[in-house]
Write an enzyme that holds these catalytic residues in place. Structure first.
Site, PDB file in Angstrom:
ATOM      1  CG  HIS A 234      -0.389   0.359   2.499  1.00 34.01           C
ATOM      2  ND1 HIS A 234      -0.122  -0.574   3.474  1.00 34.01           N
ATOM      3  CD2 HIS A 234      -0.020   1.561   3.031  1.00 34.01           C
ATOM      4  CE1 HIS A 234       0.376   0.032   4.543  1.00 34.01           C
ATOM      5  NE2 HIS A 234       0.449   1.330   4.289  1.00 34.01           N
ATOM      6  CG  ASP A 283      -0.290  -3.930   2.726  1.00 34.78           C
ATOM      7  OD1 ASP A 283       0.282  -3.477   1.716  1.00 34.78           O
ATOM      8  OD2 ASP A 283      -0.535  -3.247   3.741  1.00 34.78           O
ATOM      9  CB  SER A 385       2.926   1.550   6.557  1.00 33.61           C
ATOM     10  OG  SER A 385       1.713   1.783   7.233  1.00 33.61           O
TER      11      SER A 385
END
Length: 446
Positions: A234, A283, A385
């Site tokens: 992402h 992801d 992330s």
């Protein structure tokens, strides 16, 4: 028996003293004392003529520990005898199996087992117990079971199996999963105070990478090899081209140049074709650098484990480390220095149950796992992330997860969700050896 002998001897002795009727029938006190007095150890007059013996003192009559000590003269021999004499021989029934040697103790015994056996009575065959499901078969790293024979151990490619057939030692200067700055000074120095974490001392998270866009923090990442990093898919949702995206290794403090940084351009991004922009499943992304980095004390790869080892051994370890420069508080400022936290891994069922009762929570799939604290004290945050979820085992660190998503930073009642790397190990290995076109590619899963 000796008491009967004593009586007969005394009678005979008195008869010899008798003379004519008018003779004296009494003896002096001293003479009587010599006949009747019981010495400390003697049980009869006749015994006084004998030297101390085990049979006389302890077998025919009850003896004391002091008497036994006088007989044996040695504390060790006395203790050995007394244990059996006072308590019985606990080894008399031959309790030790499979050729074990028994040693008697007071009200107990100890078995010394042959090399291949263990257990109180040497009843367990180590080769039968030595399976990978049992403490990883005692292997330092990878374990494989075999039908009919004992398991075998093996090592990551940066390590070599030792003569003991269980230990792994580095065979290169900078093996994956090791922290050179810690090994050289033999201790870690956590300091300072990601949410609820602390500053990762310089060099103690050497596999941490950072993705930047126009010099601004984009995502975290983790180094796997000289030219490959892993991050979250992402992170590239808003990009069609790899322009102005760089990767920095050896970074620690954003506020200053420390001389350990290595900057590389992004040449290629590979992600699963099942990943959908804006969604959370699959992801993960593999990123190729335009040229290799150089391993140093501050730039070291994290080990990508074998899948079975990751799923059967590493997944059972409760606490792992997550690092990054994400926000220190929900909607707060990002960290200038690299932060690290230790988070507990949650049971899959608990994770699913939690997600079921949380509004607007994406579905938890088999490609994810949950970690964190329900009280909101520690969590990964925006900007973390793509960073590593690293698990320590027998002196080496392994990549077990990639920071994926969560419901706010350390929000009370919410947890962090990570991409389960074990689901993609074969996929990662395959495409690290491939030569795909430059740019962003979506490829099938194995």
């Amino acid at each position: 028996m000796v008491p009967q002998t004593h009586g007969l001897l005394l009678l005979y002795f008195l008869l010899q003293l008798q003379g004519p009727l008018g003779a004296v029938v009494f003896i002096t006190q001293e003479e009587a004392h010599g006949v009747l007095h019981r010495q400390r150890r003697a049980n009869s007059l006749l015994e006084e003529l004998w030297s101390s013996s085990l049979e006389r003192e302890c077998n025919e009559e009850r003896c004391s520990f002091e008497e036994a000590r006088e007989i044996f003269k040695s504390p060790e021999r006395t203790k050995q005898f007394w244990t059996i004499y006072s308590d019985g021989d606990q080894c008399a029934s031959n309790p030790c199996q499979n050729g074990g040697t028994c040693q008697d103790h007071l009200k107990s015994y100890v078995c010394f087992c042959p090399l291949d056996f263990e257990g109180r009575n040497c009843e367990k065959n180590k080769n039968e117990q030595l399976i990978c499901a049992n403490e990883n078969g005692d292997c330092d790293q990878y374990c494989r079971d075999h039908v009919g024979t004992k398991r075998t151990c093996s090592c990551h490619e940066d390590y070599v199996l030792q003569p003991d057939e269980v230990s792994c030692k580095p065979k290169v200067e900078y093996p994956c999963g090791r922290i050179p700055v810690v090994e050289k000074r033999n201790f870690s120095r956590p300091q300072g105070r990601i949410v609820g974490g602390y500053v990762c001392p310089k060099g103690e998270c050497p596999w941490q990478a950072v993705l930047k866009f126009n010099e601004a923090l984009l995502c975290g990442a983790v180094l796997l090899d000289t030219r490959w990093i892993v991050t979250a898919a992402h992170c590239f949702d808003k990009f069609g081209k790899l322009v102005n995206i760089t990767v920095v290794l050896g970074e620690h403090d954003f506020s200053e140049k420390e001389g350990t940084e290595q900057v590389r351009l992004v040449e290629q991004v590979i992600m699963p074709n099942k990943y959908t922009r804006g969604r959370t499943d699959h992801d993960i992304a593999l990123v190729r650098l335009h040229r290799p980095v150089t391993f140093t004390d501050y730039v070291v790869p994290l080990c990508l484990p074998e899948r079975a080892f990751s799923e059967n051994t590493l997944a059972s370890i409760r606490f792992s480390r997550v690092s990054g420069w994400g926000q220190l508080l929900d909607r707060g400022a990002t960290a200038l220095e690299l932060m690290v936290i230790e988070v507990p891994r949650l049971m899959t069922q608990d994770c699913l149950e939690h997600a079921k009762h949380s509004a607007n929570t994406p579905r938890i799939t088999e490609n994810m796992f949950c970690a964190g604290y329900m009280d909101g004290t520690k969590d990964a945050c925006k900007g973390d992330s793509g960073g590593p979820h690293a698990t320590h085992y027998h002196g080496t660190w392994y990549l077990t997860g990639v920071v994926s998503w969560g419901e706010g930073c350390a929000a009370i009642g919410h947890i962090g969700v990570y991409t389960r790397v074990s689901q993609y190990i074969d996929w990662l290995v395959k495409y690290m050896d491939s030569k795909l076109r430059v740019g962003i590619s979506r490829v099938s899963l194995l």
